[in-house]
Design a protein around this motif. Structure first.
Motif, PDB file in Angstrom:
ATOM      1  N   GLN A  20      -7.239  -7.039   9.938  1.00  0.00           N
ATOM      2  CA  GLN A  20      -6.925  -5.694   9.441  1.00  0.00           C
ATOM      3  C   GLN A  20      -6.065  -5.775   8.194  1.00  0.00           C
ATOM      4  O   GLN A  20      -5.063  -6.497   8.164  1.00  0.00           O
ATOM      5  N   ALA A  21      -6.472  -5.011   7.190  1.00  0.00           N
ATOM      6  CA  ALA A  21      -5.695  -4.896   5.966  1.00  0.00           C
ATOM      7  C   ALA A  21      -4.760  -3.701   6.072  1.00  0.00           C
ATOM      8  O   ALA A  21      -5.127  -2.658   6.620  1.00  0.00           O
ATOM      9  N   SER A  22      -3.564  -3.868   5.540  1.00  0.00           N
ATOM     10  CA  SER A  22      -2.597  -2.777   5.586  1.00  0.00           C
ATOM     11  C   SER A  22      -1.760  -2.799   4.319  1.00  0.00           C
ATOM     12  O   SER A  22      -1.734  -3.783   3.583  1.00  0.00           O
ATOM     13  N   GLY A  23      -1.056  -1.713   4.075  1.00  0.00           N
ATOM     14  CA  GLY A  23      -0.213  -1.617   2.896  1.00  0.00           C
ATOM     15  C   GLY A  23      -0.692  -0.537   1.952  1.00  0.00           C
ATOM     16  O   GLY A  23      -1.398   0.385   2.344  1.00  0.00           O
ATOM     17  N   SER A  24      -0.314  -0.683   0.694  1.00  0.00           N
ATOM     18  CA  SER A  24      -0.623   0.335  -0.319  1.00  0.00           C
ATOM     19  C   SER A  24      -2.026   0.097  -0.885  1.00  0.00           C
ATOM     20  O   SER A  24      -2.202  -0.375  -1.998  1.00  0.00           O
ATOM     21  N   ILE A  25      -3.004   0.462  -0.081  1.00  0.00           N
ATOM     22  CA  ILE A  25      -4.407   0.189  -0.411  1.00  0.00           C
ATOM     23  C   ILE A  25      -5.050   1.407  -1.032  1.00  0.00           C
ATOM     24  O   ILE A  25      -5.007   2.496  -0.464  1.00  0.00           O
ATOM     25  N   PHE A  26      -5.685   1.191  -2.183  1.00  0.00           N
ATOM     26  CA  PHE A  26      -6.456   2.254  -2.818  1.00  0.00           C
ATOM     27  C   PHE A  26      -7.915   2.173  -2.386  1.00  0.00           C
ATOM     28  O   PHE A  26      -8.519   3.162  -2.005  1.00  0.00           O
ATOM     29  N   SER A  27      -8.464   0.966  -2.428  1.00  0.00           N
ATOM     30  CA  SER A  27      -9.843   0.778  -1.987  1.00  0.00           C
ATOM     31  C   SER A  27     -10.067  -0.689  -1.641  1.00  0.00           C
ATOM     32  O   SER A  27      -9.354  -1.571  -2.110  1.00  0.00           O
ATOM     33  N   ILE A  28     -11.072  -0.921  -0.795  1.00  0.00           N
ATOM     34  CA  ILE A  28     -11.443  -2.282  -0.397  1.00  0.00           C
ATOM     35  C   ILE A  28     -12.905  -2.511  -0.692  1.00  0.00           C
ATOM     36  O   ILE A  28     -13.750  -1.697  -0.313  1.00  0.00           O
ATOM     37  N   GLY A  29     -13.190  -3.602  -1.358  1.00  0.00           N
ATOM     38  CA  GLY A  29     -14.572  -3.978  -1.640  1.00  0.00           C
ATOM     39  C   GLY A  29     -15.075  -4.943  -0.590  1.00  0.00           C
ATOM     40  O   GLY A  29     -15.065  -4.663   0.595  1.00  0.00           O
TER      41      GLY A  29
END
Length: 121
Positions: free
Chosen positions: A22-31
């Motif tokens: 799982q990705a977390s934090g200040s995410i704008f978008s994930i490719g």
């Protein structure tokens, strides 16, 4: 931004495991999201990857046994591993191409900490 991987462990040959990241934090978008692995004395190799739209690529050695999936709402990528073989034993690393809120027009590759998969009877 950080990636947290989980799900590794000890499994007998022929068994199954499911890895999560799982990705977390200040995410704008994930490719792209995916998994690499590095076995003892081996170079890191791509296992599987998946685009945001769902296109997948697999290493020949895992095709038909491993399945990558992702939940974009949860910023999570999974790797279902079936029919595990001792040759699959490795540290598995997840990665994701992420544009942070601070750099929303640029993607950087982020890596999880690695989760150990041991295949042994």
């Amino acid at each position: 931004v950080q990636l947290q991987a989980s799900g590794g462990g000890l499994v007998q040959p022929g068994g199954s495991l499911r890895l999560s990241c799982q990705a977390s934090g200040s995410i704008f978008s994930i490719g792209d999201m995916g998994w690499y692995r590095q076995g003892p004395g081996k170079q890191r190799e791509l296992v599987a990857r998946m685009t945001r739209g769902g296109t997948t690529n697999y290493a020949d050695s895992v095709e038909g046994r491993f399945t990558i999936s992702r939940d974009n709402a949860k910023n999570t990528v999974y790797l279902q591993m079936n029919s595990l073989d001792p040759d699959d034993a490795a540290v598995y690393y997840c990665y994701a191409a992420i544009a942070s809120i601070a750099r929303r027009w640029y993607s950087d590759d982020y890596w999880g900490q690695g989760t150990l998969v041991t295949v042994s009877s």
